[in-house]
Design a protein around this motif. Structure first.
Motif, PDB file in Angstrom:
ATOM      1  N   VAL C  11     109.134  25.349  16.999  1.00 20.63           N
ATOM      2  CA  VAL C  11     110.319  24.769  16.359  1.00 20.63           C
ATOM      3  C   VAL C  11     110.322  23.261  16.547  1.00 20.63           C
ATOM      4  CG1 VAL C  11     112.822  24.607  16.516  1.00 20.63           C
ATOM      5  CG2 VAL C  11     111.730  26.840  16.514  1.00 20.63           C
ATOM      6  N   LEU C  12     110.027  22.829  17.773  1.00 17.44           N
ATOM      7  CA  LEU C  12     110.057  21.392  18.053  1.00 17.44           C
ATOM      8  C   LEU C  12     108.990  20.661  17.260  1.00 17.44           C
ATOM      9  CD1 LEU C  12     110.798  21.177  21.851  1.00 17.44           C
ATOM     10  CD2 LEU C  12     112.303  20.628  19.952  1.00 17.44           C
ATOM     11  N   SER C  13     107.795  21.266  17.159  1.00 13.61           N
ATOM     12  CA  SER C  13     106.727  20.589  16.427  1.00 13.61           C
ATOM     13  C   SER C  13     107.083  20.489  14.953  1.00 13.61           C
ATOM     14  CB  SER C  13     105.412  21.342  16.597  1.00 13.61           C
ATOM     15  OG  SER C  13     105.458  22.527  15.844  1.00 13.61           O
ATOM     16  N   ARG C  14     107.831  21.497  14.480  1.00  6.61           N
ATOM     17  CA  ARG C  14     108.214  21.481  13.084  1.00  6.61           C
ATOM     18  C   ARG C  14     109.223  20.372  12.816  1.00  6.61           C
ATOM     19  NH1 ARG C  14     110.232  26.435   9.391  1.00  6.61           N
ATOM     20  NH2 ARG C  14     109.656  25.476   7.453  1.00  6.61           N
ATOM     21  N   TYR C  15     110.116  20.182  13.790  1.00 12.39           N
ATOM     22  CA  TYR C  15     111.165  19.206  13.551  1.00 12.39           C
ATOM     23  C   TYR C  15     110.853  17.850  14.164  1.00 12.39           C
ATOM     24  CZ  TYR C  15     114.048  22.613  11.352  1.00 12.39           C
ATOM     25  OH  TYR C  15     114.523  23.525  10.467  1.00 12.39           O
ATOM     26  N   SER C  16     109.693  17.713  14.793  1.00 10.43           N
ATOM     27  CA  SER C  16     109.423  16.437  15.447  1.00 10.43           C
ATOM     28  C   SER C  16     109.161  15.342  14.426  1.00 10.43           C
ATOM     29  CB  SER C  16     108.252  16.570  16.398  1.00 10.43           C
ATOM     30  OG  SER C  16     107.133  17.014  15.684  1.00 10.43           O
ATOM     31  N   SER C  17     108.571  15.692  13.281  1.00 15.21           N
ATOM     32  CA  SER C  17     108.356  14.652  12.280  1.00 15.21           C
ATOM     33  C   SER C  17     108.915  15.115  10.946  1.00 15.21           C
ATOM     34  CB  SER C  17     106.865  14.355  12.152  1.00 15.21           C
ATOM     35  OG  SER C  17     106.216  15.467  11.624  1.00 15.21           O
ATOM     36  N   PRO C  18     109.611  14.240  10.251  1.00 18.40           N
ATOM     37  CA  PRO C  18     110.192  14.629   8.970  1.00 18.40           C
ATOM     38  C   PRO C  18     109.115  14.796   7.910  1.00 18.40           C
ATOM     39  CG  PRO C  18     110.600  12.332   9.404  1.00 18.40           C
ATOM     40  CD  PRO C  18     109.961  12.883  10.626  1.00 18.40           C
ATOM     41  N   MET C  19     109.441  15.544   6.854  1.00  9.77           N
ATOM     42  CA  MET C  19     108.463  15.804   5.806  1.00  9.77           C
ATOM     43  C   MET C  19     108.472  14.726   4.726  1.00  9.77           C
ATOM     44  SD  MET C  19     110.375  18.789   3.675  1.00  9.77           S
ATOM     45  CE  MET C  19     109.063  18.966   2.500  1.00  9.77           C
ATOM     46  N   THR C  20     109.321  13.732   4.893  1.00 11.88           N
ATOM     47  CA  THR C  20     109.477  12.718   3.853  1.00 11.88           C
ATOM     48  C   THR C  20     108.226  11.872   3.707  1.00 11.88           C
ATOM     49  OG1 THR C  20     111.787  12.625   4.461  1.00 11.88           O
ATOM     50  CG2 THR C  20     110.984  10.877   3.073  1.00 11.88           C
ATOM     51  N   LEU C  21     107.872  11.583   2.469  1.00 14.63           N
ATOM     52  CA  LEU C  21     106.762  10.675   2.194  1.00 14.63           C
ATOM     53  C   LEU C  21     107.261   9.243   2.275  1.00 14.63           C
ATOM     54  CD1 LEU C  21     105.351  12.453  -0.928  1.00 14.63           C
ATOM     55  CD2 LEU C  21     104.240  12.339   1.280  1.00 14.63           C
ATOM     56  N   LYS C  22     106.309   8.305   2.344  1.00 16.27           N
ATOM     57  CA  LYS C  22     106.734   6.906   2.403  1.00 16.27           C
ATOM     58  C   LYS C  22     106.842   6.330   1.003  1.00 16.27           C
ATOM     59  CE  LYS C  22     104.963   5.934   6.946  1.00 16.27           C
ATOM     60  NZ  LYS C  22     103.884   5.348   7.749  1.00 16.27           N
ATOM     61  N   TYR C  23     107.042   7.163  -0.006  1.00 15.71           N
ATOM     62  CA  TYR C  23     106.644   6.823  -1.358  1.00 15.71           C
ATOM     63  C   TYR C  23     106.706   5.362  -1.841  1.00 15.71           C
ATOM     64  CZ  TYR C  23     106.408   5.915  -6.190  1.00 15.71           C
ATOM     65  OH  TYR C  23     106.125   5.296  -7.359  1.00 15.71           O
ATOM     66  N   PRO C  24     107.807   4.718  -2.071  1.00 12.14           N
ATOM     67  CA  PRO C  24     107.627   3.458  -2.811  1.00 12.14           C
ATOM     68  C   PRO C  24     106.767   2.465  -2.055  1.00 12.14           C
ATOM     69  CG  PRO C  24     109.935   4.042  -2.687  1.00 12.14           C
ATOM     70  CD  PRO C  24     109.202   4.915  -1.727  1.00 12.14           C
ATOM     71  N   SER C  25     106.617   2.652  -0.757  1.00 17.34           N
ATOM     72  CA  SER C  25     105.761   1.733  -0.008  1.00 17.34           C
ATOM     73  C   SER C  25     104.334   2.245  -0.026  1.00 17.34           C
ATOM     74  CB  SER C  25     106.255   1.611   1.427  1.00 17.34           C
ATOM     75  OG  SER C  25     105.533   2.454   2.265  1.00 17.34           O
ATOM     76  N   GLY C  26     103.409   1.335  -0.246  1.00 14.62           N
ATOM     77  CA  GLY C  26     102.004   1.732  -0.289  1.00 14.62           C
ATOM     78  C   GLY C  26     101.261   1.313   0.956  1.00 14.62           C
ATOM     79  N   VAL C  27     101.930   1.465   2.126  1.00 19.98           N
ATOM     80  CA  VAL C  27     101.288   1.048   3.376  1.00 19.98           C
ATOM     81  C   VAL C  27      99.986   1.810   3.574  1.00 19.98           C
ATOM     82  CG1 VAL C  27     101.571   0.880   5.855  1.00 19.98           C
ATOM     83  CG2 VAL C  27     103.525   0.491   4.377  1.00 19.98           C
ATOM     84  N   ASP C  28     100.040   3.105   3.307  1.00 24.09           N
ATOM     85  CA  ASP C  28      98.839   3.934   3.414  1.00 24.09           C
ATOM     86  C   ASP C  28      98.521   4.457   2.008  1.00 24.09           C
ATOM     87  OD1 ASP C  28      96.819   5.565   4.046  1.00 24.09           O
ATOM     88  OD2 ASP C  28      97.933   6.845   5.434  1.00 24.09           O
ATOM     89  N   PRO C  29      97.659   3.755   1.245  1.00 23.71           N
ATOM     90  CA  PRO C  29      97.482   4.103  -0.175  1.00 23.71           C
ATOM     91  C   PRO C  29      97.037   5.541  -0.414  1.00 23.71           C
ATOM     92  CG  PRO C  29      96.426   2.027   0.356  1.00 23.71           C
ATOM     93  CD  PRO C  29      96.829   2.644   1.650  1.00 23.71           C
ATOM     94  N   SER C  30      96.265   6.109   0.528  1.00 22.89           N
ATOM     95  CA  SER C  30      95.776   7.469   0.286  1.00 22.89           C
ATOM     96  C   SER C  30      96.904   8.485   0.353  1.00 22.89           C
ATOM     97  CB  SER C  30      94.697   7.817   1.304  1.00 22.89           C
ATOM     98  OG  SER C  30      95.253   7.824   2.595  1.00 22.89           O
ATOM     99  N   LYS C  31      97.987   8.137   1.064  1.00 21.89           N
ATOM    100  CA  LYS C  31      99.093   9.088   1.198  1.00 21.89           C
ATOM    101  C   LYS C  31     100.309   8.656   0.393  1.00 21.89           C
ATOM    102  CE  LYS C  31      97.930  10.681   5.828  1.00 21.89           C
ATOM    103  NZ  LYS C  31      98.252  10.465   7.231  1.00 21.89           N
ATOM    104  N   LYS C  32     100.087   7.781  -0.595  1.00 27.71           N
ATOM    105  CA  LYS C  32     101.245   7.234  -1.299  1.00 27.71           C
ATOM    106  C   LYS C  32     101.966   8.306  -2.123  1.00 27.71           C
ATOM    107  CE  LYS C  32     102.739   3.419  -4.141  1.00 27.71           C
ATOM    108  NZ  LYS C  32     102.404   2.394  -5.099  1.00 27.71           N
TER     109      LYS C  32
END
Lengths: 324, 153, 195
Positions: C11-32
């Motif tokens: 449960v903790l691992s599931r909620y430790s990081s949100p599922m949201t993408l960084k979308y409008p920012s292209g900091v990591d282009p491969s994961k945009k």
């Protein structure tokens, strides 16, 4: 009572402090809410490539919402009772701010040591909420009227819980002055009293701040935006500002009444902040775990929970009073 | 840039107006606001009343019976406001709209009666594209400047 | 590890990081972007070299996004992207394979008249020798001739090509008027039959 000069300075200082804390509580509420829903919520550190365009942080998001509303058109419908419609938000804000003056903050006694300050504070909170009912009623919108009606019903039952809670505490400590209640000592029965009346006050907060099982006045899926449907621009911003102050007032009142020494001296500030954060966390947990009640369910629920717990609370308070 | 002008960029509120059509764009619009693309990161919120909105998001082509509602909702949004048309139907009428012979039920895209500032074509557009369109809308909103009139309706 | 601890960890691992993408920012282009599935139909693109203006895409377009605009010496084959449903019927029907659906989807347009809203190709038109009306893109005429040569029956090739020289540069109307001079005209064959 303290030196009037110091009190005046404290009162002037209290307005920005209450605003900042209210905004931070609302931000925390939104952020935790988002994290419970597995999303990010208002970002604390903006992504480096977007920061120059849309700002570095969104910690002040609730404040930005209010400021933005101040820069917008205000629409007044011609079916509205103009004077009541326009002035209700201002009165709501006025009472919410003045309620903040009667509640002690760590390091600031303010007006909490005046006689009957508990009664004054509770009346100011009631008045602030009353004007969030009056404005919508005057707007002439059916959605506003339905929202206001629900708000009245919810307000009545949550007030029952609120009054039972604060007066059982007042009975146990034998005073109606908040600063004296906030400075009281601990004993085994008073811990029990803190639990029961804390539960009551928490439940009253849910109703007053429209946290999830009791957000039927603003039920956006059914009645548009409830009481705020017809409000726009500056007037809506003032309602939101009043809600921000009210959030601070209720959190501070909870800590002052239920967790006694936390708001007496400046050294208790970290404990006060921690308690406030835990309280906001608990409010968020209730918000994310619950669906919306219908208004009649909410009434029954309040009566079912509040009257037994209130009775227990009164018995404990009476016991403490008699033994002391 | 004044603090109120900046606040307008920081907290755009959306009102989603579904004019007609197949619901595909509405699903994508909601996907753009849902946890995967969480628009609340940038202060974007979906509001229930057009009086609270800054950005009017329209989807679908407008049936003739719906024309007064579209106009009324547009008028209820307080200035400064921006209209973002999402999907092929809201941009150009798409499959449902014909110039000749005229369709008996469908008027066409909403830009025939209200000014549209940003078009997001696609059938249906991806959530990324919708967010991109809303960002363009925010930039237009920033350029419009504040208004503090009191309007009597 | 005990079972409750395992569940708690999950449960903790599931909620430790949100599922949201960084979308409008292209900091990591491969994961945009969230996911670009293979064969995603985005904005259609036309190869201006290959397009001959044959109207096949216009005939099949379901949203009536494709238009053929003939203005004097110019034929414009245009796709109005606001009305395009990305159904790829034009890609399927194009005989020259000039149209391709790309996977480009991230675009927004500020105005209806913006150039970005149209996929246009301009073609030069051929004018009729006798009546001087523009009737066919030059490229199409050339391409039709090529195809004709490819697919023709070798028996009739000579006759047809000599006829083609005669009618080259006339619009369909004028061609019909001159058709009696052609070696391939049915009249001649009829006469042969009778004889």
């Amino acid at each position: 009572m303290a030196d009037p000069v110091i009190t005046t300075i404290e009162i002037i200082l209290m307005v920005p402090v209450a605003l900042i804390l209210g905004v931070l509580f609302l931000f925390l509420f939104r952020k935790l809410n988002a994290r419970f829903q597995w999303r990010v919520g208002p970002v604390i550190r903006m992504y480096s490539d977007l920061a120059p365009l849309i700002g570095k942080t969104r910690i002040w998001q609730p404040l930005y919402d209010i400021l933005k509303l101040f820069g917008k058109d205000t629409i007044i419908t011609d079916v509205a009772h103009r004077r009541l419609f326009v002035y209700s938000p201002y009165f709501s804000l006025l009472f919410a701010i003045s309620a903040a003056f009667f509640i002690p903050f760590p390091g600031m006694e303010l007006l909490s040591s005046v006689p009957y300050s508990l009664v004054i504070a509770s009346y100011l909170i009631i008045s602030s909420i009353l004007f969030t009912i009056l404005g919508p009623v005057a707007s002439g919108s059916p959605w506003g009227a339905i929202g206001a009606r629900r708000e009245v019903e919810l307000f009545l039952v949550s007030e029952l819980s609120f009054v039972l809670s604060i007066f059982s505490i007042a009975l146990s400590s034998g005073t109606l002055v908040i600063s004296e209640i906030a400075g009281r000592g601990w004993s085994a029965p008073s811990i029990l009293l803190s639990l029961t009346s804390g539960l009551l006050l928490f439940v009253a907060m849910l109703g007053k701040l429209h946290i999830k099982p009791f957000d039927m006045p603003e039920a956006e899926a059914e009645i548009v935006a409830g009481p705020y449907t017809e409000y726009s621009g500056k007037l809506l911003g003032i309602y939101f500002l009043s809600k921000t102050f009210l959030t601070y007032v209720l959190v501070a009142l909870f800590i002052a009444l239920i967790l006694p020494p936390a708001s007496t001296s400046i050294f208790w500030l970290p404990a006060w902040a921690f308690a406030a954060m835990v309280l906001v966390f608990l409010l968020t947990v209730v918000q994310v775990l619950n669906p919306r009640y219908r208004i009649n369910n909410a009434l029954y629920w309040y009566v079912k929970v509040v009257i037994p717990v209130g009775l227990v609370s009164f018995i404990i308070a009476f016991f403490i009073r008699v033994v002391a | 840039m004044g603090i109120i002008d900046r606040a307008r960029v920081y907290s755009p509120w959306l009102y989603h107006l579904h004019c007609g059509g197949c619901n595909g764009c509405d699903i994508e619009t909601l996907a753009a606001l849902a946890p995967r693309f969480d628009a609340e990161r940038f202060g974007i919120q979906l509001v229930a009343s057009p009086r609270h909105a800054d950005i009017l998001v329209t989807t679908g082509c407008v049936p003739k019976q719906f024309i007064p509602m579209v106009k009324r909702v547009y008028e209820q949004v307080p200035e400064p406001k921006v209209v973002v048309a999402i999907g092929g139907c809201a941009c150009g009428g798409s499959l449902f709209y014909e110039e000749e012979p005229e369709n008996y039920a469908i008027l066409g895209s909403p830009d025939l009666m209200i000014p549209v500032d940003v078009y997001v074509p696609g059938c249906a557009p991806k959530p990324e594209q919708i967010i991109n369109g809303i960002v363009q809308g925010i930039l237009k909103l920033a350029a419009k400047g504040s208004s503090r009139k009191r309007r009597e309706v | 590890m005990s079972v409750p601890a395992k569940i708690l960890k999950q449960v903790l691992s599931r909620y430790s990081s949100p599922m949201t993408l960084k979308y409008p920012s292209g900091v990591d282009p491969s994961k945009k972007y969230s996911q670009i599935p293979e064969g995603l139909r985005g904005v259609p693109e036309r190869d201006a070299e290959k397009c001959v203006g044959c109207r096949a895409c216009f005939m099949v377009c379901s949203g009536r996004a494709t238009r053929i605009i003939d203005l004097g010496d110019k034929r414009t084959v245009s796709i109005f992207l606001f009305r395009c449903t990305y159904c790829a019927h034009c890609q399927e029907s194009c005989p020259e394979e000039a149209l391709k659906m790309t996977s480009k989807f991230e675009f927004t347009i500020g105005e209806r008249e913006d150039k970005g809203a149209y996929v246009d190709t301009d073609l030069e038109m051929l004018r009729c020798k006798s009546c001087n009306t523009a009737f066919l893109p030059k490229k199409m005429e050339k391409r039709v001739f090529e195809r004709l040569q490819e697919k023709m029956n070798p028996l009739v090739k000579e006759v047809v090509l000599s006829d083609y020289k005669k009618l080259e540069g006339y619009c369909p109307e004028c061609r019909r008027a001159r058709s009696t001079n052609f070696d391939t005209h049915t009249k001649k064959w009829l006469w042969l039959e009778v004889k």
